[in-house]
Design a protein around this motif. Structure first.
Motif, mmCIF file in Angstrom:
data_model
loop_
_atom_site.group_PDB
_atom_site.id
_atom_site.type_symbol
_atom_site.label_atom_id
_atom_site.label_comp_id
_atom_site.label_asym_id
_atom_site.label_seq_id
_atom_site.Cartn_x
_atom_site.Cartn_y
_atom_site.Cartn_z
ATOM 1 N N ALA B 123 23.424 1.466 45.889
ATOM 2 C CA ALA B 123 24.254 2.626 45.586
ATOM 3 C C ALA B 123 23.578 3.907 46.037
ATOM 4 O O ALA B 123 24.223 4.809 46.566
ATOM 5 N N ALA B 124 22.280 3.975 45.822
ATOM 6 C CA ALA B 124 21.557 5.158 46.271
ATOM 7 C C ALA B 124 21.659 5.288 47.770
ATOM 8 O O ALA B 124 21.852 6.374 48.300
ATOM 9 N N HIS B 125 21.563 4.162 48.445
ATOM 10 C CA HIS B 125 21.713 4.195 49.898
ATOM 11 C C HIS B 125 23.109 4.667 50.270
ATOM 12 O O HIS B 125 23.302 5.428 51.195
ATOM 13 N N GLY B 126 24.069 4.210 49.504
ATOM 14 C CA GLY B 126 25.427 4.658 49.744
ATOM 15 C C GLY B 126 25.561 6.151 49.573
ATOM 16 O O GLY B 126 26.272 6.811 50.307
ATOM 17 N N ALA B 127 24.847 6.675 48.594
ATOM 18 C CA ALA B 127 24.919 8.117 48.391
ATOM 19 C C ALA B 127 24.335 8.855 49.568
ATOM 20 O O ALA B 127 24.841 9.896 49.978
ATOM 21 N N VAL B 128 23.264 8.323 50.118
ATOM 22 C CA VAL B 128 22.707 8.946 51.317
ATOM 23 C C VAL B 128 23.722 8.891 52.448
ATOM 24 O O VAL B 128 23.940 9.854 53.157
ATOM 25 N N ILE B 215 42.909 10.245 38.372
ATOM 26 C CA ILE B 215 42.479 9.096 39.177
ATOM 27 C C ILE B 215 43.026 7.836 38.527
ATOM 28 O O ILE B 215 42.636 7.479 37.411
ATOM 29 N N ASN B 216 43.889 7.207 39.254
ATOM 30 C CA ASN B 216 44.537 6.003 38.744
ATOM 31 C C ASN B 216 43.661 4.790 39.041
ATOM 32 O O ASN B 216 43.496 4.389 40.195
ATOM 33 N N ALA B 217 43.104 4.212 37.981
ATOM 34 C CA ALA B 217 42.186 3.082 38.164
ATOM 35 C C ALA B 217 42.824 1.776 37.710
ATOM 36 O O ALA B 217 42.132 0.807 37.398
ATOM 37 N N SER B 218 44.130 1.749 37.706
ATOM 38 C CA SER B 218 44.808 0.574 37.145
ATOM 39 C C SER B 218 44.689 -0.662 38.032
ATOM 40 O O SER B 218 44.775 -1.781 37.549
ATOM 41 N N ASP B 219 44.503 -0.447 39.330
ATOM 42 C CA ASP B 219 44.469 -1.599 40.237
ATOM 43 C C ASP B 219 43.073 -2.163 40.464
ATOM 44 O O ASP B 219 42.905 -3.131 41.200
ATOM 45 N N VAL B 220 42.092 -1.534 39.897
ATOM 46 C CA VAL B 220 40.716 -1.902 40.231
ATOM 47 C C VAL B 220 40.391 -3.304 39.716
ATOM 48 O O VAL B 220 40.495 -3.581 38.518
ATOM 49 N N SER B 221 40.013 -4.159 40.646
ATOM 50 C CA SER B 221 39.580 -5.500 40.244
ATOM 51 C C SER B 221 38.101 -5.715 40.530
ATOM 52 O O SER B 221 37.499 -6.668 40.041
ATOM 53 N N ALA B 222 37.516 -4.836 41.364
ATOM 54 C CA ALA B 222 36.073 -4.888 41.612
ATOM 55 C C ALA B 222 35.621 -3.499 42.027
ATOM 56 O O ALA B 222 36.274 -2.847 42.852
ATOM 57 N N ILE B 223 34.530 -3.058 41.440
ATOM 58 C CA ILE B 223 34.026 -1.729 41.778
ATOM 59 C C ILE B 223 32.512 -1.775 41.784
ATOM 60 O O ILE B 223 31.900 -2.384 40.903
ATOM 61 N N ASP B 224 31.905 -1.163 42.774
ATOM 62 C CA ASP B 224 30.451 -1.188 42.841
ATOM 63 C C ASP B 224 29.880 0.122 42.302
ATOM 64 O O ASP B 224 30.607 1.061 41.976
ATOM 65 N N THR B 225 28.561 0.148 42.234
ATOM 66 C CA THR B 225 27.914 1.305 41.624
ATOM 67 C C THR B 225 28.053 2.562 42.474
ATOM 68 O O THR B 225 28.015 3.669 41.951
ATOM 69 N N ALA B 226 28.195 2.381 43.769
ATOM 70 C CA ALA B 226 28.382 3.562 44.618
ATOM 71 C C ALA B 226 29.644 4.309 44.208
ATOM 72 O O ALA B 226 29.660 5.539 44.121
ATOM 73 N N HIS B 227 30.687 3.565 43.972
ATOM 74 C CA HIS B 227 31.936 4.196 43.559
ATOM 75 C C HIS B 227 31.818 4.805 42.166
ATOM 76 O O HIS B 227 32.325 5.896 41.912
ATOM 77 N N LEU B 228 31.153 4.084 41.290
ATOM 78 C CA LEU B 228 31.008 4.626 39.935
ATOM 79 C C LEU B 228 30.202 5.919 39.956
ATOM 80 O O LEU B 228 30.520 6.882 39.268
ATOM 81 N N GLN B 229 29.171 5.940 40.756
ATOM 82 C CA GLN B 229 28.376 7.164 40.858
ATOM 83 C C GLN B 229 29.193 8.298 41.454
ATOM 84 O O GLN B 229 29.065 9.459 41.059
#
Lengths: 255, 271
Positions: B123-128, B215-229
Motif C-alpha cells: 500500500a505504501a508503494h501504491g501511495a508512492v 462514496i457509494n461502497a455498496s458494491d465492494v467485494s474486495a478492497i486493498d489497503t491502498a484504497h483504504l488509505q
C-alpha cells in the motif's frame, strides 16, 4: 544562437522525423542550423543521407578526442550535422570518472556554434545521461507527440523531468509541442489534442504534422520530405511548422 | 469499442497534475533567479560521484542549486504548515505512517483474508505510485517511471505540501469544468492497487469541485489497503477543507476490511 532539445522519452513519436525535416525547412528559409544526432541509433544522420556507420561525431567531442567543430558534416545548404558516433551509446562508461557528468555536452559544444541561428539536439527516446546533458545546454525544448494516449502519458513524465531540471537550474525552458503523425480521422487523436491544448494552450505549434507514408519513405533515400516530395502535403506542413517555430505561431493565438 | 457513455476515448488525463504544479510554480517562481542559467552550474559540483542513472544526476543538480541546509529548512517550513496541507497525496503518506504507529495488523495478522489483498508495504508503494508528478499512471509504469517517483520524493513533498486544492482558480480545476464531476463516487467491486490511481484522480477532482461527497461502497467485494488509505486520506483532506465525505451503503466486505485495519472510526463507517 538558440539550442533546441527535441525530446520525448517515448519512442515512435516522430522526434527524428521532426528534427530532420524541421531543421531542413529552417535551413531552407535561410537560417543557419546545426543538428546534433544525440541518439546512439544514429538515425538522424541516416535520414539526412549520412550512412557511414563508423565515423565519429559528438561522441568523440564529448570524450575530448576531437573538437565538435571537427566533427561537423555539412549536409545541406545552411544545415550541418554532428553525427552520434559509434561510442555515444557507451559514452557514460567511457568518460573519465573525474569529469562532471552533467556538463559533458556543454563542454563539448563550447562556443563553436555561436555563429549558428539554431542548434537542434535530436535526443534518444529514454531517460538518462544523454537527456540530462541535453537539458543542461538547451534553451528551448521541442516536444513531438502523437495523438494517442501513451504519448500523453509520456508527455506527463517528460514534463515532470523538465520541471525538475527547471527547479535545479533555476530557469524556465521555452516549451513548444509539435503534434506529429496526426491522423485527422481518429477521434482519439482529436481528444488527445484537446487535452494537450487544455494544459498547454499557448505552447502547441500551430501546424499539425499529419501522418503520411512519404514521411516514412524518405529516410531510406537519405532525403528529407522537402527533397523527396517537395510539393507534397507533409512538405508543406514542415515548411509551415518552420514558420510557426520562427514566429511563435501557436494554436489558440500567438504567444 | 470500449468507450464510456460520453464517447470519451481517454480514461483519465495523465497531465492533470500540471495544473496543480502550475499553481505551485507561481509561488516558486518568485524564489527563482530569472537570470540564473546553466552557466551558473559549478562544473566540479557534478564531481567524481559515480552517476549510474538519470535520477542520480538530477539529484546532483538539485543538490548543487539547493544546499542541504536550505532544502531541509524548506521541508521543515512546509511541514510546519501541515495544518493547511490539503492534498490527498500528503495525507496518504501521513496515513502510511499512522497506520503502522496505531498498531494496524501486520501481514501475518491479516492472514488469509481475501478482502485485504495487499500488505502495508504494498500500500505504501501504491501511495508512492500515486504521486501526482506521474500523472496517475500507476501500476503500468515502467522501470524508469518508478525510479523517478522514488527519486523525486523529497521534491514532491515540498511541492505537494504547498498545494491548496481549495483554491478556486486552479488551472486543473478549470480544465475540468466542462466535464460533469458528480459529487457521488461509486466504488467498484474489486478495488486493487492497479486501479487506485484512477480513483485517486477522480477523488481529487471531486474534492475540488464539491463540498459534500458521497462514496457509494455498496458494491465492494474486495478492497486493498491502498484504497483504504486513499479513503482515509480523502477524509482527512476533506476535514482540513471543511468539506464532508460520507461513505454510504458500505458492503459487508468493505466494513470487514476497514475493521481489520482499525479504520472504522476514521472512515466513519459503522458495522
Amino acid at each position: 544562437m538558440k539550442i533546441v532539445a527535441v525530446i520525448n522519452q517515448k519512442g515512435g513519436v516522430g522526434k527524428t522525423t521532426t528534427t530532420a525535416n524541421l531543421c531542413h525547412a529552417l535551413a531552407e528559409a535561410g537560417n543557419k542550423v546545426t543538428v546534433i544526432d544525440f541518439d546512439p541509433q544514429g538515425q538522424l544522420a541516416i535520414s539526412l543521407g549520412v550512412i557511414a556507420q563508423d565515423i565519429g561525431g559528438i561522441d568523440d567531442a564529448m570524450l575530448e578526442k576531437k573538437t565538435a567543430l571537427q566533427q561537423v558534416i555539412r549536409v545541406r545548404n545552411n544545415l550541418a550535422l554532428l553525427p552520434a558516433g559509434p561510442r555515444l551509446k557507451d559514452i557514460e562508461q567511457l568518460l573519465a570518472n573525474d569529469r562532471p557528468k552533467g556538463l559533458v555536452l556543454k563542454t563539448a559544444l563550447g562556443h563553436y556554434f555561436a555563429d549558428q541561428d539554431f542548434v537542434f539536439i535530436d535526443c534518444p527516446p529514454s531517460s538518462g545521461f544523454l537527456i540530462a546533458n541535453a537539458l543542461v545546454v538547451a534553451d528551448q525544448v521541442l516536444v513531438p507527440m502523437t495523438g494517442d494516449f501513451l504519448s500523453l502519458q509520456g508527455l506527463s513524465h517528460l514534463m515532470a523531468t523538465i520541471k525538475r531540471f527547471e527547479k535545479a537550474l533555476k530557469r524556465k525552458y521555452k516549451l513548444a509541442i509539435v503534434i506529429s503523425r496526426f491522423s485527422t480521422t481518429r477521434r482519439m487523436a482529436r481528444q488527445v489534442l484537446n487535452i494537450v491544448l487544455t494544459h498547454f494552450p499557448q505552447q502547441v505549434l500551430a501546424t499539425i504534422i499529419r501522418e503520411a507514408s512519404a514521411l516514412a519513405e524518405c529516410p531510406s533515400f537519405g532525403q528529407t520530405i522537402l527533397e523527396y516530395s517537395p510539393n507534397s502535403r507533409p512538405a508543406s506542413d514542415f515548411r509551415d511548422l518552420a514558420q510557426d517555430f520562427l514566429k511563435d505561431r501557436v494554436m489558440y493565438g500567438s504567444k | 469499442m470500449a468507450a464510456n457513455k460520453d464517447n470519451n476515448l481517454i480514461g483519465y488525463d495523465p497531465l492533470a497534475w500540471l495544473g496543480l504544479e502550475t499553481a505551485d510554480a507561481e509561488s516558486a517562481d518568485e524564489q527563482l533567479q530569472p537570470e540564473a542559467s546553466a552557466n551558473d552550474l559549478q562544473t566540479d559540483e557534478f564531481g567524481a560521484d559515480s552517476i549510474d542513472n538519470f535520477e542520480e544526476l538530477t539529484e546532483d543538480i538539485t543538490s548543487i542549486e539547493m544546499p542541504v541546509e536550505d532544502n531541509e529548512a524548506e521541508i521543515k517550513n512546509n511541514m510546519s504548515n501541515a495544518d493547511s496541507v490539503t492534498t490527498i497525496d500528503d495525507a496518504i503518506d501521513t496515513e502510511n505512517i499512522s497506520l503502522e504507529e496505531q498498531g494496524a495488523p501486520t501481514e501475518d495478522e491479516l492472514g488469509d483474508s481475501e478482502t485485504v489483498t495487499d500488505d502495508l508495504m504494498d500500500a505504501a508503494h501504491g501511495a508512492v505510485a500515486d504521486d501526482p508528478m506521474d500523472g496517475g499512471g500507476r501500476a503500468t509504469h515502467g522501470a524508469v517511471a518508478e525510479t523517478e517517483d522514488v527519486s523525486i520524493d523529497v521534491e514532491s513533498i515540498a511541492i505537494e505540501e504547498n498545494i491548496d486544492v481549495s483554491e478556486e482558480n486552479n488551472d486543473w480545476v478549470d480544465a475540468m469544468t466542462e466535464q460533469e464531476i458528480s459529487p457521488m463516487v461509486d466504488l467498484g467491486a474489486t478495488l486493487t492497487i492497479q486501479h487506485v490511481g484512477e480513483l485517486h484522480e477522480k477523488l481529487k477532482l471531486c474534492l475540488a469541485m464539491h463540498d459534500q461527497i458521497e462514496i457509494n461502497a455498496s458494491d465492494v467485494s474486495a478492497i486493498d489497503t491502498a484504497h483504504l488509505q486513499l479513503l482515509v486520506a480523502l477524509k482527512k483532506d476533506a476535514a482540513n477543507l471543511q468539506k464532508q465525505v460520507s461513505i454510504i451503503y458500505p458492503s459487508p466486505r468493505f466494513v470487514e476490511s476497514a475493521q481489520l485495519l482499525g479504520l472504522l472510526d476514521l472512515l466513519e463507517v459503522t458495522p
